[in-house]
Design a protein around this motif. Structure first.
Motif, PDB file in Angstrom:
ATOM      1  N   TYR A  64      45.863 -54.475  -2.407  1.00 58.74           N
ATOM      2  CA  TYR A  64      47.095 -54.430  -2.810  1.00 58.74           C
ATOM      3  C   TYR A  64      47.599 -53.770  -2.384  1.00 58.74           C
ATOM      4  N   MET A  65      46.826 -52.291  -1.827  1.00 58.90           N
ATOM      5  CA  MET A  65      47.184 -51.344  -2.071  1.00 58.90           C
ATOM      6  C   MET A  65      47.845 -51.072   0.051  1.00 58.90           C
ATOM      7  N   ARG A  66      46.289 -51.968   0.031  1.00 55.86           N
ATOM      8  CA  ARG A  66      46.759 -51.214   1.768  1.00 55.86           C
ATOM      9  C   ARG A  66      47.926 -52.376   2.147  1.00 55.86           C
ATOM     10  N   SER A  67      48.014 -53.389   1.454  1.00 60.16           N
ATOM     11  CA  SER A  67      49.310 -54.425   2.294  1.00 60.16           C
ATOM     12  C   SER A  67      51.074 -53.824   1.779  1.00 60.16           C
ATOM     13  N   GLU A  68      51.025 -52.815   0.783  1.00 63.67           N
ATOM     14  CA  GLU A  68      51.804 -51.610   0.454  1.00 63.67           C
ATOM     15  C   GLU A  68      51.937 -51.155   1.490  1.00 63.67           C
ATOM     16  N   CYS A  69      51.101 -50.308   2.129  1.00 59.38           N
ATOM     17  CA  CYS A  69      51.285 -49.145   2.634  1.00 59.38           C
ATOM     18  C   CYS A  69      51.656 -49.953   4.003  1.00 59.38           C
ATOM     19  N   ILE A  70      50.922 -50.617   4.634  1.00 63.03           N
ATOM     20  CA  ILE A  70      51.544 -51.227   6.013  1.00 63.03           C
ATOM     21  C   ILE A  70      53.018 -51.801   5.871  1.00 63.03           C
ATOM     22  N   ASN A  71      53.294 -52.574   4.952  1.00 58.11           N
ATOM     23  CA  ASN A  71      54.759 -52.844   4.468  1.00 58.11           C
ATOM     24  C   ASN A  71      55.593 -51.996   4.319  1.00 58.11           C
ATOM     25  N   HIS A  72      55.647 -50.906   3.690  1.00 56.21           N
ATOM     26  CA  HIS A  72      56.956 -49.518   3.832  1.00 56.21           C
ATOM     27  C   HIS A  72      56.233 -49.521   5.052  1.00 56.21           C
ATOM     28  N   ARG A  73      55.272 -49.027   5.480  1.00 60.37           N
ATOM     29  CA  ARG A  73      55.498 -48.532   7.817  1.00 60.37           C
ATOM     30  C   ARG A  73      55.821 -48.991   8.419  1.00 60.37           C
ATOM     31  N   PHE A  74      55.741 -50.583   8.389  1.00 65.34           N
ATOM     32  CA  PHE A  74      56.642 -51.423   9.115  1.00 65.34           C
ATOM     33  C   PHE A  74      57.976 -51.355   9.303  1.00 65.34           C
TER      34      PHE A  74
END
Length: 268
Positions: free
Chosen positions: A87-97
């Motif tokens: 979940y944390m990795r997905s949130e970081c990827i979405n924020h960076r995108f």
């Protein structure tokens, strides 16, 4: 802890005002393998003690990379820890995108705590039985957070969790004032000394320990096996910082004193 009529789901309060399933989840964190985190003015170091379920099995992974500037250490149910790490990795990827910038550590910890708290008020769910030490570096500097199954989170200068973590906390409480000005190698040494205090299954070595660091000049780096061995070699060659000086300053048992072993005492 014993099973009773008030622990069948997470929304049932006992007459004493307790929610037993949340307490059970926090107890799972206390029984997990030990994890230690500490930070200086430039770096954050995480160290974990890996456990094996039997002599024939490999050690379970306790450190996870979330992004280039952030990682977590877990104690408790490993499966729950892996789910939260995804979940944390997905949130970081979405924020960076979306924003073309890394996600701040505090913002992600708040979202994880909110996600954990939701599971404490749904009758069809259960609390996550895992505690997280989140270490990262963002535009405001290094950060170390601890989140627990109840949804609470706190920022620390140094923290330990898991089985026998109180021994590590005692060491960190004695030494935390030195961490702020410490360089990376000294910070890693303190982390290993603290983790060694909580080691219950034999000696701490490069096979049952994982270590990671992140800072303003370095991305999240995970050290295991041979890559961590040089720090253990330095650890064996040295003692606890400050202990050798205190031992040298203390008088020895056979050292002469003015009262009984000096020349005047021999003449009398």
């Amino acid at each position: 802890m014993f099973r009773n009529q008030y622990d069948t789901d997470v929304v049932t309060w006992s007459p004493a005002g307790r929610i037993h399933q949340i307490e059970y989840a926090m107890e799972a964190v206390k029984q997990g393998s030990a994890a230690v985190g500490l930070k200086s003015s430039k770096h954050v170091v995480l160290a974990t003690l890996k456990r094996a379920t039997s002599e024939l099995s490999s050690y379970q992974k306790k450190l996870f990379k979330i992004d280039d500037h952030m990682g977590i250490a877990i104690a408790g149910l490993t499966a729950d820890g892996r789910q939260l790490s995804r979940y944390m990795r997905s949130e970081c990827i979405n924020h960076r995108f979306t924003f073309d910038s890394p996600m701040s550590v505090g913002r992600l910890v708040t979202q994880v705590a909110d996600k954990s708290q939701v599971n404490t008020q749904r009758s069809w769910a259960r609390p996550y039985g895992v505690g997280l030490l989140v270490g990262g570096h963002d535009q405001t500097g290094p950060h170390l957070y601890y989140t627990c199954p109840s949804g609470n989170y706190f920022e620390y200068k140094a923290m330990a969790m898991g089985a026998r973590s109180q021994a590590a906390k005692t060491y960190l409480e004695r030494k935390f004032e030195e961490f702020e000005a410490s360089d990376l190698d000294t910070l890693i040494k303190h982390a290993l000394f603290a983790l060694k205090e909580s080691c219950t299954e034999g000696d701490l070595n490069s096979k049952n320990c994982s270590l990671s660091y992140v800072g303003e000049d370095s991305e999240f780096t995970l050290l295991e096996g041979d890559s961590i061995q040089p720090y253990f070699d330095a650890l064996d060659a040295d003692d606890v910082p400050g202990a050798m000086e205190a031992e040298a300053a203390a008088p020895t048992a056979d050292a002469p004193t003015e009262e009984n072993d000096g020349p005047e005492a021999m003449e009398s």
